[in-house]
Design a protein around this motif. Structure first.
Motif, short mmCIF file in Angstrom:
data_model
loop_
_atom_site.label_atom_id
_atom_site.label_comp_id
_atom_site.label_asym_id
_atom_site.label_seq_id
_atom_site.Cartn_x
_atom_site.Cartn_y
_atom_site.Cartn_z
N SER A 210 25.68 37.73 8.38
CA SER A 210 24.35 38.07 7.84
C SER A 210 23.79 36.90 7.04
O SER A 210 22.59 36.59 7.13
N SER A 211 24.68 36.25 6.24
CA SER A 211 24.23 35.09 5.48
C SER A 211 23.79 33.96 6.41
O SER A 211 22.74 33.33 6.20
N ILE A 212 24.61 33.70 7.43
CA ILE A 212 24.28 32.64 8.40
C ILE A 212 22.95 32.94 9.07
O ILE A 212 22.06 32.06 9.20
N GLN A 213 22.79 34.22 9.50
CA GLN A 213 21.55 34.59 10.17
C GLN A 213 20.35 34.45 9.23
O GLN A 213 19.29 33.92 9.61
N GLY A 214 20.53 34.93 7.98
CA GLY A 214 19.42 34.89 7.02
C GLY A 214 18.98 33.47 6.72
O GLY A 214 17.77 33.16 6.76
N TYR A 215 19.95 32.58 6.38
CA TYR A 215 19.58 31.20 6.06
C TYR A 215 19.03 30.46 7.28
O TYR A 215 18.13 29.62 7.17
N PRO B 74 14.80 18.58 0.81
CA PRO B 74 16.07 18.14 1.40
C PRO B 74 17.29 18.71 0.68
O PRO B 74 18.29 19.04 1.31
N GLU B 75 17.20 18.83 -0.64
CA GLU B 75 18.33 19.38 -1.40
C GLU B 75 18.58 20.83 -1.02
O GLU B 75 19.74 21.27 -0.86
N GLU B 76 17.49 21.62 -0.85
CA GLU B 76 17.63 23.02 -0.47
C GLU B 76 18.20 23.15 0.95
O GLU B 76 19.06 24.01 1.21
N ILE B 77 17.73 22.27 1.83
CA ILE B 77 18.23 22.32 3.21
C ILE B 77 19.73 22.05 3.23
O ILE B 77 20.51 22.74 3.92
N ARG B 78 20.16 21.03 2.47
CA ARG B 78 21.61 20.72 2.43
C ARG B 78 22.41 21.87 1.81
O ARG B 78 23.52 22.17 2.24
N ALA C 213 22.55 24.62 4.41
CA ALA C 213 23.44 24.19 5.50
C ALA C 213 24.90 24.28 5.05
O ALA C 213 25.80 24.63 5.84
N GLY C 214 25.15 23.93 3.76
CA GLY C 214 26.51 24.04 3.23
C GLY C 214 27.00 25.48 3.23
O GLY C 214 28.17 25.77 3.54
N ILE C 215 26.08 26.40 2.88
CA ILE C 215 26.45 27.83 2.89
C ILE C 215 26.76 28.28 4.31
O ILE C 215 27.75 28.98 4.55
#
Length: 468
Positions: free
Chosen positions: A265-270, A283-287, A290-292
């Motif tokens: 669910s987390s993967i799908q949501g992000y 860029p910081e938010e994207i990284r 992506a880390g999550i």
């Protein structure tokens, strides 16, 4: 079923009795007919019978000018049988004798001959036989006496009515024998077939999953009933274990599904957020996102790997790539790697060793996996301030100890700690996993011909000893 088995047993008893009686009758009648027809002495040796000897002896009688004698061969035959002969003319007067006793008569009436033939009037050890011969128009009779204490002859007079009565008595005796056979067969059948019926019923109940059936172990089938009761207990235990395992599998599937569903669910949501054109992420938010996503993906990957590894270990499909490894250096590196993990950097893990070089043949990757699982269990199932000690000693075998002073494990949970799919109550909501960690560790150590021994006490902590 009970009466079928008893009836068959009774029928077999009756058939055996009837068959024995019929065989005895056939043998007796056959022997009687043989003796009458051929004059064969059934229970003696196969030499010629006295009757046959007497009938054939006329061949040895010789006549010459009205003088009667016997041949030398005849005299020899008489001597061999310890016998004597008297030859009588038509008037019963002796015309020749050989070896006759001194008290024998010189003239016989028909009554004298009959009396001597029937009642041994010469002496108690002599049996007299009678023969006749026609020579030159004259009728001769001859008496042959055989002295033999083992030779005997009896005459029986009977009435046909008596024979009929005897037949009726025999029939009554036959029927009584059948009734006795039925009675004895019934009594024995109760002792033999009743336990068999009980045994059959017990097997039927086991087949219908009724494992509470127990029969008292006694009598002829004592060992059979004992083993049937033992089998019932084992099947009942196996059924109970199967139900527990099925329940654990269902709970495990539910937990693992929930654990996998949450990161998915987390993967799908992000992922949906990142691809949404309405959002403008830095860029910081994207990284960060992506880390999550990466962390959640790695978690799912670890769960799948655990499932695959557990299955391969259970089915013994995994071949070990053993090589000589310094166990001390390997354990030290494992402890350092755990402490270097930011999540556990503040944990109190002590590594104690008395010697620096202990060599063992292990599969380094799998062995590292087993030790990691055991140390992580000591960390994640206890409070943050728990102290974990990892020590290694070399005795007859290599001993590795992982001790903590944490919560401890309940005895009921300790008995099942190596079962697949089992999660103890100490597993908090923050700890996610496949529930296979301890089972995998145990299978890996067993694959190295080792064993894991766990001692635990509530409130005092847990000690895990690994012997390889």
């Amino acid at each position: 079923m009970k009466w079928k088995l008893t009836g068959r047993y009774l029928l077999s008893i009756v058939l055996v009795v009837v068959l024995v009686i019929i065989i005895n009758l056939i043998i007796g009648i056959g022997m009687f007919i043989a003796q009458i027809s051929f004059d064969v002495p059934i229970f003696q040796n196969r030499e010629i019978s006295p009757e046959q000897f007497t009938r054939k002896f006329h061949q040895e009688i010789m006549t010459n000018n009205h003088e009667v004698t016997i041949s030398e061969e005849g005299q020899k035959k008489l001597a061999e049988r310890n016998a004597w002969i008297q030859i009588l003319d038509e008037n019963g007067t002796e015309v020749y004798s050989f070896g006759a006793p001194a008290n024998s008569k010189k003239k016989y009436t028909p009554a004298d001959i009959i009396q001597m033939y029937k009642y041994k009037e010469i002496n108690a050890e002599t049996v007299v036989y009678v023969g006749e011969e026609d020579r030159n128009g004259r009728q001769y009779s001859y008496l042959i006496g055989i002295e033999n204490r083992n030779l005997n002859r009896q005459f029986i007079s009977y009435n046909n009515q008596d024979i009929l009565r005897l037949f009726k008595i025999g029939l009554v005796i036959f029927l009584i024998d059948i009734l006795i056979a039925l009675l004895i067969g019934y009594l024995f059948s109760k002792r033999l077939t009743q336990p068999l019926n009980t045994l059959i019923e017990g097997i039927k109940k086991l087949a219908n999953h009724d494992f509470d059936h127990h029969t008292e172990s006694r009598g002829l089938y004592k060992n059979v009933f004992y083993n049937l009761n033992y089998l019932s207990d084992q099947l009942k235990l196996s059924e109970s274990e199967r139900k527990k395992l099925d329940l654990m599998k269902e709970e495990w599937i539910s937990n693992i599904s929930h654990d996998i569903k949450t990161p998915l669910s987390s993967i799908q949501g992000y992922s949906e957020m990142l691809k949404d054109p309405d959002y403008n992420f830095s860029p910081e938010e994207i990284r960060e996102y992506a880390g999550i996503i990466e962390a959640k993906s790695l978690y799912i990957k670890e769960v799948m790997e655990d499932l695959n590894l557990s299955t391969r270990l259970k089915n013994k499909e995994l071949s070990l790539e053993k090589k000589e490894v310094n166990i001390v250096a390997l354990l030290r590196k494992i402890v350092i790697d755990i402490l270097n993990d930011p999540k556990y950097a503040d944990r109190n893990i002590q590594f104690l060793v008395k010697e620096e070089n202990i060599i063992a043949e292990v599969d380094e990757i799998l062995f590292r996996r087993a030790i990691n699982n055991l140390i992580y269990n000591a960390i994640v199932h206890n409070e943050n301030n728990v102290k974990v000690e990892v020590t290694i000693e070399r005795k007859e075998r290599t001993h590795i100890f992982i001790k903590d002073d944490g919560k401890g494990i309940k005895k009921k949970e300790l008995e099942r700690i190596f079962d697949r799919y089992y999660r103890g109550t100490n597993t908090g909501a923050t700890h996610k996993g496949s529930g296979l960690g301890m089972a995998i560790a145990n299978d890996i150590i067993k694959a190295h011909d080792g064993q894991i021994i766990i001692h635990s006490e509530i409130g005092c902590g847990t000690s895990i000893e690994i012997q390889i």
